[in-house]
Design an enzyme around this catalytic site. Sequence first.
Site, PDB file in Angstrom:
ATOM      1  N   LYS A 149       0.810  -1.223   0.000  1.00  0.00           N
ATOM      2  CA  LYS A 149       0.000   0.000   0.000  1.00  0.00           C
ATOM      3  C   LYS A 149       0.842   1.270   0.000  1.00  0.00           C
ATOM      4  O   LYS A 149       0.421   2.302  -0.514  1.00  0.00           O
ATOM      5  CB  LYS A 149      -0.958   0.012   1.185  1.00  0.00           C
ATOM      6  CG  LYS A 149      -2.108  -0.958   1.014  1.00  0.00           C
ATOM      7  CD  LYS A 149      -3.253  -0.645   1.952  1.00  0.00           C
ATOM      8  CE  LYS A 149      -4.453  -1.514   1.655  1.00  0.00           C
ATOM      9  NZ  LYS A 149      -4.256  -2.923   2.048  1.00  0.00           N
ATOM     10  N   GLU A 167      -9.855   7.166   3.369  1.00  0.00           N
ATOM     11  CA  GLU A 167     -10.767   6.269   4.068  1.00  0.00           C
ATOM     12  C   GLU A 167      -9.939   5.069   4.513  1.00  0.00           C
ATOM     13  O   GLU A 167      -8.918   4.766   3.923  1.00  0.00           O
ATOM     14  CB  GLU A 167     -11.870   5.810   3.114  1.00  0.00           C
ATOM     15  CG  GLU A 167     -11.490   4.617   2.207  1.00  0.00           C
ATOM     16  CD  GLU A 167     -10.369   4.904   1.205  1.00  0.00           C
ATOM     17  OE1 GLU A 167     -10.101   6.085   0.906  1.00  0.00           O
ATOM     18  OE2 GLU A 167      -9.737   3.925   0.745  1.00  0.00           O
ATOM     19  N   SER A 203       1.823  -9.772  -0.927  1.00  0.00           N
ATOM     20  CA  SER A 203       1.428  -8.358  -0.800  1.00  0.00           C
ATOM     21  C   SER A 203       1.799  -7.738   0.539  1.00  0.00           C
ATOM     22  O   SER A 203       1.986  -6.529   0.633  1.00  0.00           O
ATOM     23  CB  SER A 203      -0.078  -8.220  -1.041  1.00  0.00           C
ATOM     24  OG  SER A 203      -0.804  -9.062  -0.168  1.00  0.00           O
TER      25      SER A 203
HETATM   26  C1  LIG Z   1      -5.058  -3.995   1.646  1.00  0.00           C
HETATM   27  C2  LIG Z   1      -4.340  -5.263   1.402  1.00  0.00           C
HETATM   28  C3  LIG Z   1      -4.720  -6.162   0.375  1.00  0.00           C
HETATM   29  C4  LIG Z   1      -5.954  -5.969  -0.471  1.00  0.00           C
HETATM   30  O1  LIG Z   1      -5.986  -4.814  -1.234  1.00  0.00           O
HETATM   31  P1  LIG Z   1      -5.762  -4.842  -2.811  1.00  0.00           P
HETATM   32  O2  LIG Z   1      -6.130  -3.463  -3.212  1.00  0.00           O
HETATM   33  O3  LIG Z   1      -6.642  -5.885  -3.380  1.00  0.00           O
HETATM   34  O4  LIG Z   1      -4.332  -5.138  -3.041  1.00  0.00           O
HETATM   35  C5  LIG Z   1      -3.953  -7.291   0.151  1.00  0.00           C
HETATM   36  N1  LIG Z   1      -2.876  -7.565   0.903  1.00  0.00           N
HETATM   37  C6  LIG Z   1      -2.474  -6.749   1.917  1.00  0.00           C
HETATM   38  C7  LIG Z   1      -1.269  -7.114   2.695  1.00  0.00           C
HETATM   39  C8  LIG Z   1      -3.195  -5.565   2.190  1.00  0.00           C
HETATM   40  O5  LIG Z   1      -2.790  -4.767   3.166  1.00  0.00           O
END
Ligand SMILES: *Cc1c(COP(=O)(O)O)cnc(C)c1O
Length: 387
Positions: free
Chosen positions: A90, A112, A371
């Site tokens: 993010k 948000e 992610s």
């Molecule tokens: C917020 C988040 C997601 C989901 O958000 P996307 O916009 O679909 O990427 C996935 N993995 C992590 C670690 C997150 O913090």
Amino acid sequence: MSQQTVEKGYFGQFGGSFVPKDLQRALDILEENFEKFKNDSTFNEELAYYLREYVGRENPLTYAKNFTEALGGAKVYLKREDLNHTGAHKINNAIGQILLAKRMGATRIIAETGAGQHGVATATACAMFGMECTIYMGKLDTERQALNVFRMELLGAKVVPVEKGQGRLKDAVDAALADYVENYQNTFYLLGSAVGPHPYPTIVKHFQSVISEESKKQILEKEGKLPTAVIACAGGGSNAIGAFAHYLDEPNVRLIGVEPEEAPTLTKGVPAVIHGFKCLTLLDENNDPMPTYSIAAGLDYPGIGPEHSYLKETGRAEYVTVSGKEALEAFQQLSKLEGIIPALESSHAVAYAMKLAPQLSKEDIVIVNLSGRGDKDVEQVFEMLKK
Ligand SMILES: *Cc1c(COP(=O)(O)O)cnc(C)c1O
């Protein structure tokens, strides 16, 4: 991109901008500035500087040797967004948008947040750039995520609990939009995923594409060929679109988005307008967005980015589901085998890799986009495993 589909923010039938006139004016100014700065070399040098010195890019593409051997099929590589500052992808988008905000002369940032992850990334970037920061968060969510509220406050942000509606993410989005319409002359709305009205999905994709820009270069260096598949979890779809972007024009690379079985937007959704754009959406019997309940807070959203809706419709990307139970199993497997604790969101992608890799040959390569890291989820997993 050879896919000639982005016509004024449309991806096939999806996307667009369904908002009141006042808000449209703010979005038009945003689009104009984004188009101007995205190819500006000074802007891009500054972005590259902060991604390197602050976020810690580029992050590795790690060969998961033990995990690969345990699965007995394709070679699995992990793209390490978990190693970024603040522990997830993010921050890539938060830094990009805040640099854009600065160029536009904004002095105040609003955002948000649901569980608090995007709020924390935004508050972090605001602290570093000395920007005033207001985070809207549903009242119920502020109670459930008290520690993240404290973390944002520690970073200098003001957290506004939203009591309207059900006190959840949707209500926080509405409050942030109302603020934006009122104050767009000095305020920038930093949106957290590849959703929302045009130009947000395009902006977020742009700033998250660094993931696949790096992974493509890295896999060619390490293996001399492209992967068979790229796997990413999809909540709003920002890490997935970033992980896919530079492979969209490589027809031999399978792109696989993984959703929670408990929020199967792309698998079971229908075209509808939510939050100012058209996408595949889960609707209840009253045609309202359906409440969803994933164990991974970041995947708990009834809509999905318009480009994913389009990639699903055209068949360029595949979307699959895994259950919370399977994600929990993957969370433990990767921790044990590789010493890497994945976020519960990312664990959904890992879980699908555990199904796919054994079906492929040892010549195949699978990239899993990790992610985020799972430190934030350890306590929750502890509670779930106790039961
Ligand atoms: C917020 C988040 C997601 C989901 O958000 P996307 O916009 O679909 O990427 C996935 N993995 C992590 C670690 C997150 O913090």
